[in-house]
Design a protein around this motif. Sequence first.
Motif, short mmCIF file in Angstrom:
data_model
loop_
_atom_site.label_atom_id
_atom_site.label_comp_id
_atom_site.label_asym_id
_atom_site.label_seq_id
_atom_site.Cartn_x
_atom_site.Cartn_y
_atom_site.Cartn_z
N GLY A 35 -26.32 16.11 12.23
CA GLY A 35 -27.55 15.69 12.89
C GLY A 35 -28.73 15.64 11.95
O GLY A 35 -28.60 15.73 10.72
N TRP A 36 -29.90 15.50 12.55
CA TRP A 36 -31.12 15.36 11.74
C TRP A 36 -31.39 16.62 10.92
O TRP A 36 -31.88 16.55 9.78
CB TRP A 36 -32.32 15.07 12.64
N TYR A 37 -31.05 17.78 11.48
CA TYR A 37 -31.33 19.04 10.79
C TYR A 37 -30.54 19.12 9.48
O TYR A 37 -31.10 19.44 8.42
CB TYR A 37 -30.96 20.20 11.71
N GLY A 38 -29.25 18.81 9.53
CA GLY A 38 -28.44 18.83 8.33
C GLY A 38 -28.88 17.79 7.32
O GLY A 38 -28.85 18.03 6.11
N CYS A 39 -29.30 16.61 7.81
CA CYS A 39 -29.76 15.57 6.90
C CYS A 39 -31.03 15.98 6.16
O CYS A 39 -31.18 15.71 4.97
CB CYS A 39 -30.00 14.27 7.67
N VAL A 40 -31.94 16.65 6.86
CA VAL A 40 -33.17 17.11 6.22
C VAL A 40 -32.85 18.15 5.14
O VAL A 40 -33.37 18.07 4.01
CB VAL A 40 -34.15 17.69 7.25
N LEU A 41 -32.00 19.13 5.47
CA LEU A 41 -31.64 20.14 4.49
C LEU A 41 -30.87 19.52 3.32
O LEU A 41 -31.06 19.92 2.16
CB LEU A 41 -30.79 21.24 5.15
N GLY A 42 -30.02 18.54 3.62
CA GLY A 42 -29.30 17.86 2.55
C GLY A 42 -30.24 17.12 1.62
O GLY A 42 -30.08 17.15 0.39
N ALA A 43 -31.24 16.44 2.19
CA ALA A 43 -32.22 15.72 1.36
C ALA A 43 -33.00 16.69 0.49
O ALA A 43 -33.30 16.39 -0.67
CB ALA A 43 -33.16 14.92 2.26
N CYS A 44 -33.32 17.85 1.04
CA CYS A 44 -34.04 18.87 0.26
C CYS A 44 -33.19 19.35 -0.91
O CYS A 44 -33.68 19.52 -2.04
CB CYS A 44 -34.43 20.05 1.14
N ALA A 45 -31.89 19.57 -0.64
CA ALA A 45 -31.00 20.02 -1.70
C ALA A 45 -30.87 18.97 -2.80
O ALA A 45 -30.88 19.30 -4.00
CB ALA A 45 -29.62 20.35 -1.13
N GLY A 87 -30.54 28.68 16.26
CA GLY A 87 -29.84 28.25 17.46
C GLY A 87 -30.67 27.39 18.40
O GLY A 87 -30.15 26.88 19.40
N THR A 88 -31.95 27.24 18.13
CA THR A 88 -32.82 26.45 19.00
C THR A 88 -33.44 25.29 18.23
O THR A 88 -33.54 25.31 17.00
CB THR A 88 -33.94 27.32 19.57
N ASP A 89 -33.88 24.28 18.98
CA ASP A 89 -34.53 23.13 18.35
C ASP A 89 -35.80 23.56 17.63
O ASP A 89 -36.11 23.06 16.55
CB ASP A 89 -34.85 22.06 19.39
N ARG A 90 -36.53 24.49 18.24
CA ARG A 90 -37.76 24.95 17.61
C ARG A 90 -37.45 25.66 16.30
O ARG A 90 -38.14 25.46 15.28
CB ARG A 90 -38.51 25.88 18.55
N GLY A 91 -36.41 26.48 16.30
CA GLY A 91 -36.04 27.19 15.07
C GLY A 91 -35.60 26.23 13.99
O GLY A 91 -35.97 26.39 12.81
N ARG A 92 -34.83 25.20 14.35
CA ARG A 92 -34.41 24.22 13.36
C ARG A 92 -35.59 23.43 12.83
O ARG A 92 -35.67 23.14 11.63
CB ARG A 92 -33.37 23.28 13.99
#
Length: 453
Positions: A115-125, A5-10
């Motif tokens: 956002g950037w968080y989903g894009c990073v996880l998508g790239a990892c997948a 839920g936080t930027d740091r956690g993401r």
Amino acid sequence: MRAPGTDRGRLLTAFAAVTAVTVFTATVPLLRDWFDLRVYHGAVDSWVRHGGRLYDYRVPGTPYGFTYPPFAAVAMVPMALLGLRAAIAVGLLLNLGALAVVVRLLTGRAWRRHGWYGCVLGACALALFEPLRDTFSFGQVNLLLLALVLVDAWLLATGRERWAGAGIGLAAAVKLTPALFIGLLLAARRWRAAAVATVVALAATGFAAVVAPDASRFYWTDAMWDTSRVGRLDYVSNQSLQGVLARLGETDRAVWAAAVLLTLGVWAVRARRAVGAGDWAAAFALTGLTACLVSPVTWVHHLVWLLPSFAVLVRAGHPRTAGALYAVLCTSVVWLWFDDASGVDGFLGANTYTWITLGLLLRLPAGQPRADRPNRARSANAIEPAPSPAAPRTAQVSSQPGPLCSGGTVAAAATGAASGPGCGFARSASSEPTGSTRPVAPNPQSSSARASS
């Protein structure tokens, strides 16, 4: 699992995911050392600069050489101007660009809401998906061909049919497997697109025959029919119907032909039903699945053609199924039976990717979204109060074409997270020879081992 839920956690989660994927790809999967790209570069260099015969070239120390139609070699002639390292760099950039096109066509603008968080996880997948890993590591052309075909799918789905078919024609001239998409256009009675695809494929092939008459004559009369040039049919990486039969020791070509005809029959029925419902996403996905099954040789890296199927599953509201199947295709599980594919466990395990492909062909949701939409619209109108005269209802019409998949990314399928209810081709207003291979080392899970897929 709930998202941080936080930027740091993401940020911490994204860092952990990138680290885990980096460690995994550096230690567990087979690294292919750009073997197929070295075949392309060596064959074209020998042919253009040293006067050698295109199909006589062999990578030093191996029996493997160029196996594609002559037009593929003509298209690769610029490689002769580059050194091997430069060719690898260009090939890597082309594959990255093609992957970006594929993801954009399959997801539309849905990725922006993550956002950037989903894009990073998508790239990892995506980095974990074995067919993609092998395509990059071999320096293969699969992603480029997939991008060409999906551009045609987008043109058809959005009513921009003037040049639809050109991408399929070029892909079929480079590699024979995409020619099945011309069959889809014929089955869908898209005569203009089928004609464009056929003319482009024949024109490219004819151009290659003018440029390289001897190579063309040899390929179409000899090399094309010699599957031994590609590799062993029973090699565990061959995840086609022919590969399954070869690992069973079944050499009767009539059995394989019967299996191919049955598979094509199922594809024709399901693809026509999908097209009839305006579901071009499912129709193209089903055709990619079928091409992988009926090709005599379908190496693991050819299974990038399964990516549209995962997008269709997410669109149809089955993200968990998509995620589970996607996860299996990240595991390299078939290599556990590299040495011995006998027995019941070998029959089931060594052919895992084939079973997934076959299951998707039989069960992939196709045609439902459009069929359900009128009833839903009528029921919604029946219960919705009429607009007030003081506040008239207005409808917004977007000038932007819809995405091929608007309900979530392929990466979302891998993680089991769907981002919306709809994911499919936008509706129109009017309605191998395969890659080269090389023998693997005894330990197929070693990152230092040289192996082929």
